[in-house]
Write a protein that holds these residues in place. Structure first.
Motif, mmCIF file in Angstrom:
data_model
loop_
_atom_site.group_PDB
_atom_site.id
_atom_site.type_symbol
_atom_site.label_atom_id
_atom_site.label_comp_id
_atom_site.label_asym_id
_atom_site.label_seq_id
_atom_site.Cartn_x
_atom_site.Cartn_y
_atom_site.Cartn_z
ATOM 1 N N LEU A 134 0.914 -1.270 0.067
ATOM 2 C CA LEU A 134 0.204 0.167 -0.074
ATOM 3 C C LEU A 134 0.413 1.528 0.303
ATOM 4 N N VAL A 135 0.419 2.341 -0.222
ATOM 5 C CA VAL A 135 1.284 3.679 -0.475
ATOM 6 C C VAL A 135 -0.228 4.099 0.108
ATOM 7 N N VAL A 136 -0.421 5.178 1.075
ATOM 8 C CA VAL A 136 -1.135 5.920 1.247
ATOM 9 C C VAL A 136 -0.224 7.350 1.362
ATOM 10 N N ASP A 137 -1.372 8.487 0.217
ATOM 11 C CA ASP A 137 -1.281 9.658 -1.045
ATOM 12 C C ASP A 137 -1.974 10.516 0.518
ATOM 13 N N MET A 138 -1.137 10.821 1.580
ATOM 14 C CA MET A 138 -1.021 12.051 2.504
ATOM 15 C C MET A 138 -1.352 13.590 2.142
ATOM 16 N N GLU A 139 -0.912 13.941 0.950
ATOM 17 C CA GLU A 139 -0.655 15.717 0.545
ATOM 18 C C GLU A 139 -1.442 16.117 0.504
ATOM 19 N N GLY A 140 -3.050 15.622 0.839
ATOM 20 C CA GLY A 140 -4.182 16.730 0.961
ATOM 21 C C GLY A 140 -4.613 16.313 1.376
ATOM 22 N N VAL A 141 -3.739 15.888 2.931
ATOM 23 C CA VAL A 141 -4.956 16.117 4.152
ATOM 24 C C VAL A 141 -3.967 17.248 5.242
ATOM 25 N N ASP A 142 -5.054 17.468 5.791
ATOM 26 C CA ASP A 142 -5.011 18.906 6.401
ATOM 27 C C ASP A 142 -4.556 19.199 7.600
ATOM 28 N N PHE A 143 -4.217 17.761 8.092
ATOM 29 C CA PHE A 143 -5.561 17.559 10.044
ATOM 30 C C PHE A 143 -4.611 15.764 10.140
ATOM 31 N N LEU A 144 -3.652 16.162 10.621
ATOM 32 C CA LEU A 144 -3.733 14.212 11.368
ATOM 33 C C LEU A 144 -3.514 14.374 12.924
ATOM 34 N N ASP A 145 -3.558 13.196 13.247
ATOM 35 C CA ASP A 145 -3.620 13.652 14.881
ATOM 36 C C ASP A 145 -3.623 11.805 14.935
ATOM 37 N N SER A 146 -3.046 11.962 16.630
ATOM 38 C CA SER A 146 -2.508 10.560 16.562
ATOM 39 C C SER A 146 -3.357 9.471 16.355
ATOM 40 N N THR A 147 -4.155 9.908 16.034
ATOM 41 C CA THR A 147 -5.400 9.053 16.153
ATOM 42 C C THR A 147 -5.120 8.209 14.847
ATOM 43 N N GLY A 148 -4.845 8.741 13.910
ATOM 44 C CA GLY A 148 -4.624 9.089 12.410
ATOM 45 C C GLY A 148 -3.447 7.640 12.324
ATOM 46 N N LEU A 149 -2.092 8.390 13.239
ATOM 47 C CA LEU A 149 -1.243 7.633 13.229
ATOM 48 C C LEU A 149 -1.495 6.638 13.792
ATOM 49 N N GLY A 150 -2.294 5.963 14.830
ATOM 50 C CA GLY A 150 -2.405 4.158 15.490
ATOM 51 C C GLY A 150 -2.874 4.207 13.977
ATOM 52 N N VAL A 151 -3.515 4.413 13.250
ATOM 53 C CA VAL A 151 -4.705 3.979 12.407
ATOM 54 C C VAL A 151 -3.347 3.015 11.466
ATOM 55 N N LEU A 152 -2.572 3.921 11.044
ATOM 56 C CA LEU A 152 -1.104 3.504 9.411
ATOM 57 C C LEU A 152 -0.406 2.918 10.604
ATOM 58 N N VAL A 153 -0.240 3.033 11.801
ATOM 59 C CA VAL A 153 0.711 2.061 12.691
ATOM 60 C C VAL A 153 0.056 0.736 12.128
ATOM 61 N N GLY A 154 -1.804 0.700 12.465
ATOM 62 C CA GLY A 154 -2.051 -0.592 12.001
ATOM 63 C C GLY A 154 -2.055 -1.803 11.509
ATOM 64 N N GLY A 155 -2.239 -0.667 9.916
ATOM 65 C CA GLY A 155 -1.970 -0.776 8.964
ATOM 66 C C GLY A 155 -0.707 -1.485 8.744
ATOM 67 N N LEU A 156 0.228 -0.774 8.944
ATOM 68 C CA LEU A 156 1.184 -1.245 8.771
ATOM 69 C C LEU A 156 1.019 -3.108 9.407
ATOM 70 N N LYS A 157 0.617 -2.654 10.856
ATOM 71 C CA LYS A 157 0.816 -4.253 10.859
ATOM 72 C C LYS A 157 -0.120 -5.461 10.356
ATOM 73 N N ARG A 158 -0.877 -4.986 9.955
ATOM 74 C CA ARG A 158 -1.888 -5.856 8.915
ATOM 75 C C ARG A 158 -0.817 -6.192 7.715
ATOM 76 N N VAL A 159 -0.450 -5.423 6.842
ATOM 77 C CA VAL A 159 0.994 -5.648 5.799
ATOM 78 C C VAL A 159 1.373 -6.526 5.673
ATOM 79 N N ARG A 160 2.284 -5.920 6.897
ATOM 80 C CA ARG A 160 3.598 -6.787 7.042
ATOM 81 C C ARG A 160 3.102 -8.448 7.925
ATOM 82 N N ALA A 161 1.963 -8.704 8.424
ATOM 83 C CA ALA A 161 1.630 -9.921 8.396
ATOM 84 C C ALA A 161 1.752 -10.876 6.716
#
Lengths: 113, 141
Positions: A45-72
């Motif tokens: 997966l490639v997550v393109d964040m160029e259009g993101v105006d705001f990101l908080d730790s909840t978003g970071l958590g989701v990205l980390v979760g996604g990383l865990k899933r693909v790494r599996a």
């Protein structure tokens, strides 16, 4: 502003273009999208964040979760981001060491470890 | 000295409203434009954490945000109503999805990494995160 999500395929990668604000309210939608992609067998997966105006730790958590899933599945999750205010959040949480962050979708889509 | 106080039900959709109010009041108070992103993010993190604590702890009182402008500083206080003992328990044992487990801690990490002046206190009546920023023209502390 809400969260917008669209996916497309570039080579063997699935690009998720994210726009708007990723926070405690909208992050579940991003999580659902990533989970669905992985369940459908998209492990690079490639997550393109160029259009993101705001990101908080909840978003970071989701990205980390996604990383865990693909790494599996021996997959990868790369980010595309050039915005200093978003990059700063990855830096202060030490996540620049966890995610490969690229300047463009093309660069991310052709990158290998 | 001027105060704006906001109370909202512990629902994720209201966190954005709290962010918008906080950054609007901070701008009006004279916080440097370059710091407004920080204010917005820090308030969002503090409110998200409070919402999560209320929801996990089954607390139905509102989350409280107090924005205060003094002569030299702009201060924000975000208060939850979850006693500190219960907050610890909720953080450890929440039936959350895997990526949610660390989010509370990550939120605090973001706040501490972002804001120079931050104080996190817990008590029987709930916890409070206090943060402050200098006002333009005021001497740097």
């Amino acid at each position: 502003m809400d969260l917008s999500l669209s996916t497309r395929t570039v080579g063997d990668r699935t690009v998720v273009e994210v726009g708007g604000e990723i926070d405690v309210y909208t992050a579940p939608k991003l999580r659902e999208c990533l989970v669905e992609l992985v369940n459908e067998g998209n492990y690079h997966l490639v997550v393109d964040m160029e259009g993101v105006d705001f990101l908080d730790s909840t978003g970071l958590g989701v990205l980390v979760g996604g990383l865990k899933r693909v790494r599996a599945h021996e997959g990868s999750l790369r980010l595309v981001c050039n915005q200093e205010r978003i990059l700063k959040i990855f830096r202060i949480t030490g996540l620049t060491k966890v995610f490969p962050i690229h300047a463009s979708v093309d660069e991310a889509a052709s990158a290998t470890d | 000295m001027a105060i704006v106080e906001l109370r909202f039900s512990a629902l994720p959709e209201h966190v954005r409203t709290a962010r918008l109010v906080a950054s609007a009041v901070a701008r009006k108070a004279g916080v440097d434009e370059q710091l407004l992103d920080e204010v917005r993010l820090a308030v969002g993190e503090a409110c998200s954490r409070a919402v999560a604590l209320h929801q996990r702890g089954g607390v139905d009182t509102p989350v409280r945000v107090e924005l205060e402008e003094s002569e030299k500083r702009f201060s924000i206080e975000v208060g939850d109503a979850v006693p500190s003992q219960a907050a610890v328990a909720a953080g450890d044992g929440g039936a959350a999805a895997e990526e949610d487990e660390d989010t509370g801690e990550m939120g605090l990490a973001v706040i501490s990494g972002l804001v120079d002046d931050v104080e996190i206190v817990g008590g029987d009546g709930g916890g409070t995160i206090r943060m402050s920023w200098p006002l333009v023209g005021a001497p740097v502390r």
